[in-house]
Design a protein around this motif. Structure first.
Motif, short mmCIF file in Angstrom:
data_model
loop_
_atom_site.label_atom_id
_atom_site.label_comp_id
_atom_site.label_asym_id
_atom_site.label_seq_id
_atom_site.Cartn_x
_atom_site.Cartn_y
_atom_site.Cartn_z
N GLN A 168 -0.92 8.41 -2.91
CA GLN A 168 -1.51 8.06 -4.20
C GLN A 168 -1.60 6.56 -4.38
O GLN A 168 -2.58 6.04 -4.93
N THR B 66 -10.00 16.84 -2.60
CA THR B 66 -9.17 16.90 -3.80
C THR B 66 -9.63 18.01 -4.73
O THR B 66 -10.61 18.71 -4.47
N SER C 274 4.19 18.39 -1.19
CA SER C 274 4.38 17.25 -2.10
C SER C 274 5.84 16.81 -2.16
O SER C 274 6.14 15.71 -2.63
N ARG D 283 -4.19 18.69 -2.76
CA ARG D 283 -3.67 20.04 -2.56
C ARG D 283 -3.33 20.21 -1.08
O ARG D 283 -4.19 20.01 -0.22
N GLY E 252 -5.29 5.46 -4.24
CA GLY E 252 -5.56 5.51 -5.67
C GLY E 252 -5.80 4.16 -6.30
O GLY E 252 -6.39 4.07 -7.39
N ARG F 275 -8.88 11.18 -5.88
CA ARG F 275 -8.20 11.37 -7.15
C ARG F 275 -6.70 11.56 -6.90
O ARG F 275 -6.30 12.54 -6.27
N PRO F 276 -5.85 10.63 -7.37
CA PRO F 276 -4.42 10.75 -7.09
C PRO F 276 -3.80 12.06 -7.55
O PRO F 276 -2.83 12.54 -6.96
N ASP F 277 -4.36 12.67 -8.61
CA ASP F 277 -3.78 13.91 -9.14
C ASP F 277 -4.45 15.15 -8.56
O ASP F 277 -4.16 16.27 -9.00
N GLY F 278 -5.31 14.98 -7.56
CA GLY F 278 -6.08 16.11 -7.07
C GLY F 278 -5.71 16.61 -5.69
O GLY F 278 -6.40 17.48 -5.14
#
Length: 273
Positions: free
Chosen positions: A204, A264, A131, A234, A208, A229-232
């Motif tokens: 994202q 995600t 990230s 890994r 997203g 999912r932008p927050d998912g």
């Protein structure tokens, strides 16, 4: 021999100059289909068009990603444009012929001379490995060193073809595999270097905020991308990626059948390829 890449774009300012430079240097002309970009994409395309080798048209944007409509337009262009070969191309791709051919145009000319009328591409997906990594604003082709070989099925990327008197079908496979009568695929794969995203924030933004056509979703298209999912996201361990070799050759062992960035948190994170 005239080779034309059919390139549909929307808000691809991060990719478009590098993509066009590569294609033109490899003897390939480009027809850009701009889908209502509201960043610098269209200005970039027109700048290249004034230099030659690039043409530009507009395709209206109605608020959703019109993938089938863009593919149908490419089918029409393949029948209308006076070229010998076509490539269904995206802005985040860099394509090349295998050795010993120095350019795409040279490789395609030799494929044609041997009596084949379609080319499959081995897809190598280059991404950041964490990230924290970002390749926005730089020559990502030169800087990105880690990739995986993506091959969910044989002949996954047959999307260069010789002009034919028959209509071609791109849309039924979502653009992955062109279909037409008497298709003869060259037995050696060319290379597709796919730079899907340049940083986590770029990924994202890219998936997203995209809205998909309900009719295409009903057909089963865009499944994982529509569920993104932008927050998912890994990232797998870096050792699972391959490293670019200094001699420019690639490692096609251990193919992956899923993209990690679409696995995600809602699906349990990245699985073994």
């Amino acid at each position: 021999m005239r080779v034309v890449a059919l390139l549909a774009v929307r808000n691809e300012e991060l990719y478009l100059p590098r993509c066009l430079d590569h294609l033109l240097a490899h003897g390939v002309e480009v027809h850009v289909i701009d889908n209502g970009s509201d960043d610098a994409t269209l200005d970039i395309a027109h700048t290249y068009a004034r230099r030659g080798g690039v043409t530009v048209e507009s395709f209206p944007f109605a608020g959703v990603y019109p993938w089938e409509g863009l593919l149908r337009r490419k089918e029409e262009l393949a029948a209308q444009l006076p070229a010998h070969w076509f490539i269904h191309h995206d802005a985040d791709e860099i394509r090349q012929a295998p050795l010993p051919w120095a350019t795409l145009a040279e490789g395609i000319a030799q494929v044609d001379a041997q009596g084949y009328n379609a080319i499959n591409f081995a897809e190598l997906v280059f991404t950041p490995t964490s990230s924290e990594e970002s390749f926005e604003g730089c020559d990502y082709v030169a800087q990105m060193r880690h990739y995986y070989y993506f091959c969910p099925r044989p002949l996954h990327r047959v999307n260069a073809w010789k002009k034919t008197s028959h209509p071609v079908d791109l849309a039924s496979t979502g653009g992955h595999t062109v279909q037409f009568p008497d298709r003869r695929v060259y037995p050696k794969e060319f290379v597709l270097r796919h730079y899907v995203f340049l940083s986590l924030p770029h990924l994202q933004r890219k998936y997203g905020t995209r809205r998909y056509d309900p009719g295409e979703l009903a057909k089963g298209w865009h499944g994982q991308r529509a569920a993104f999912r932008p927050d998912g996201v890994r990232f797998p361990p870096r050792e699972r990626f391959k490293s670019l070799r200094e001699d420019g050759t690639f490692d096609f062992s251990e193919p992956w059948r899923r993209h990690f960035f679409l696995e995600t948190a809602s699906t349990g994170g990245p699985k073994e390829p």
